[in-house]
Motif scaffolding. Structure first.
Motif, mmCIF file in Angstrom:
data_model
loop_
_atom_site.group_PDB
_atom_site.id
_atom_site.type_symbol
_atom_site.label_atom_id
_atom_site.label_comp_id
_atom_site.label_asym_id
_atom_site.label_seq_id
_atom_site.Cartn_x
_atom_site.Cartn_y
_atom_site.Cartn_z
ATOM 1 N N THR A 188 77.833 30.573 20.289
ATOM 2 C CA THR A 188 77.410 31.315 19.307
ATOM 3 C C THR A 188 78.489 32.533 19.226
ATOM 4 O O THR A 188 78.859 33.137 20.444
ATOM 5 C CB THR A 188 75.668 31.891 19.478
ATOM 6 O OG1 THR A 188 75.774 32.446 20.584
ATOM 7 C CG2 THR A 188 74.948 30.787 19.502
ATOM 8 N N THR A 238 75.227 32.196 15.235
ATOM 9 C CA THR A 238 76.309 31.779 14.488
ATOM 10 C C THR A 238 76.430 32.437 12.975
ATOM 11 O O THR A 238 77.487 32.801 12.417
ATOM 12 C CB THR A 238 76.817 30.546 14.468
ATOM 13 O OG1 THR A 238 77.067 30.219 15.923
ATOM 14 C CG2 THR A 238 78.151 30.176 14.027
ATOM 15 N N ARG A 240 72.301 28.712 15.007
ATOM 16 C CA ARG A 240 73.034 28.823 16.374
ATOM 17 C C ARG A 240 74.008 27.316 16.788
ATOM 18 O O ARG A 240 74.552 27.489 17.588
ATOM 19 C CB ARG A 240 72.094 28.794 17.408
ATOM 20 C CG ARG A 240 70.961 30.345 17.444
ATOM 21 C CD ARG A 240 70.292 30.569 18.282
ATOM 22 N NE ARG A 240 69.278 31.671 18.116
ATOM 23 C CZ ARG A 240 68.069 31.489 17.555
ATOM 24 N NH1 ARG A 240 67.566 30.387 17.547
ATOM 25 N NH2 ARG A 240 67.359 32.682 17.329
#
Length: 433
Positions: free
Chosen positions: A49, A60, A296
């Motif tokens: 991430t 993210t 993520r």
């Protein structure tokens, strides 16, 4: 896992499970002091991430939006994104099945209104849309996943996704087959008695309820004006706004599972993607529903971007502070409130938490709010049980109405209770409490 007398699911087994690190149970229970915490699991499963936030964990991308195509948004509790992402994983052949919560086939025979099920096609999957504030457990679908080769996605609240990750740590076959985890933001888990209480307050008994819709959507009403609807075995329906129910204030904690007092994860920090309601204007007033999303997984982010370009979904990027603001009350309860609760004397095993015990920054009012919430969650189970055994629904409803009035008086400064609470808290602050 079996329902206890309070309508909460509990593990049934020898006491040594709790204390024996070699039993297996102590390493997969999400509230065990011997299990890895959310930070450990995120480091193991989500190492790439791009960003990290104290309250959101690693991520993210973060977005707010809804589904544009078909009727996903209309048929979901919020913006329709949870079911849409699960359906997209099936459509693209990235998974062979999705484990999620659906209505029981025969609730009266099974004794439960909802259960986890495995959907392998679009129609079965979409039958599981909408939020279910009801105790469920994963053992049956996990056993199917163990026995049946394929790739699977699991949808669940934070502690369920954590439990799945912990199970994957112990069982390579489960880790190999669970390809995606879809998390749901969570305030707390309710017992089965909340549905029963709602039925009482609509003049019905739970034995006559065939279907239960906790959040009947009405586009002309604000999204946060919840309305529950019962469908009876004779086909008739009953409906009532949550705000007109004695225990309909979510934040007061009626029927809360006791484990939820020791949870510090609001946004499913260990899931590949997580979804919540956008409880922030102008979205909370939009009765069609809007999701806030934490991504993520790069693979899932690519799927969202492709659908966005094709105008199949409508998403706007937002920052972490926006996401936190949509769940502000939940974070206060799970972080600030948890730190306070950890200072209380506790018998038995203390869960391993990332929050440190302490309350020096809390006002007297905030401390009182957390104490009252704890008392309501504790006593609602017991008063309801007494009313149930005595066949006197009014016993519970009268108690719940009084408890709610007291809580709202303290929390929102309403009525005589609010004035007394302000005076008490002011006096307590001057006295250094």
């Amino acid at each position: 896992m079996e329902l206890d007398r309070y309508g909460q699911l509990r593990p049934i087994g020898p006491a040594r499970w709790l204390r024996d690190r070699n039993s297996g149970f102590s390493e997969i229970c999400p509230f065990s002091p011997f299990a890895l915490d959310e930070n450990d699991l995120a480091a193991e499963y989500l190492p790439f991430t791009k960003h990290r936030h104290q309250l959101l964990g690693g991520y993210t991308g973060t977005f707010v939006g809804h589904v544009e195509e078909d009727d996903y948004r209309l048929s979901g509790s919020s913006g329709g994104m949870v079911t849409w992402v699960a359906a997209e994983l099936l459509r693209l052949g990235l998974v062979d099945g999705v484990a999620h919560v659906k209505e029981s086939n025969d609730p009266q025979t099974e004794g439960r209104l909802f259960r986890y099920s495995l959907s392998r096609n679009m129609s079965d999957l979409r039958a599981g849309a909408k939020s279910r504030y009801y105790p469920v457990e994963l053992s049956d679908v996990l056993q199917i996943i163990r026995e049946t080769p394929g790739r699977y996605a699991v949808v669940g609240i934070p502690c369920f996704i954590k439990a799945v990750r912990l199970a994957c740590m112990r069982e390579p076959v489960v880790r190999e087959r669970i390809a995606f985890t879809l998390g749901l933001f969570c305030g707390h888990m309710k017992s089965a008695r909340m549905a029963e209480s709602f039925a009482w307050q609509m003049g019905e008994v739970i034995e006559q309820v065939e279907r239960f819709d906790y959040r009947m959507k009405a586009p002309e009403r604000p999204a946060n004006w919840y309305r529950a609807q019962l469908t009876l075995t004779n086909g008739k329906t009953r409906a009532k706004d949550w705000w007109h129910l004695a225990d309909g204030d979510w934040g007061a904690g009626f029927f809360q599972n006791s484990a939820c007092n020791f949870c510090d994860d609001v946004v499913a920090e260990t899931a590949d993607i997580a979804f919540g309601d956008a409880w922030k204007e102008p979205y909370s007033s939009d009765g069609r529903g809007t999701n806030v999303i934490i991504v993520r997984s790069q693979a899932l982010l690519d799927i969202l971007h492709a659908a966005l370009d094709a105008k199949r979904i409508a998403l706007d990027p937002v920052d972490a502070d926006f996401v936190v603001a949509t769940q502000a009350a939940g974070f206060r309860q799970r972080r600030e409130g948890l730190a306070f609760r950890l200072t209380w004397p506790r018998l038995g095993i203390r869960p391993r938490k990332r929050v440190r015990a302490g309350s020096h920054d809390l006002t007297a009012q905030r401390r009182l709010i957390y104490i009252i919430r704890y008392g309501i969650s504790f006593w609602s189970h017991r008063v309801f049980l007494a009313a149930r055994l005595l066949h006197r629904p009014k016993l519970y409803i009268s108690w719940a109405s009084a408890a709610l009035a007291f809580y709202q008086g303290v929390a929102y400064g309403r009525g005589l209770v609010g004035r007394l609470a302000r005076r008490l808290c002011l006096t307590g602050s001057e006295g250094g409490t």
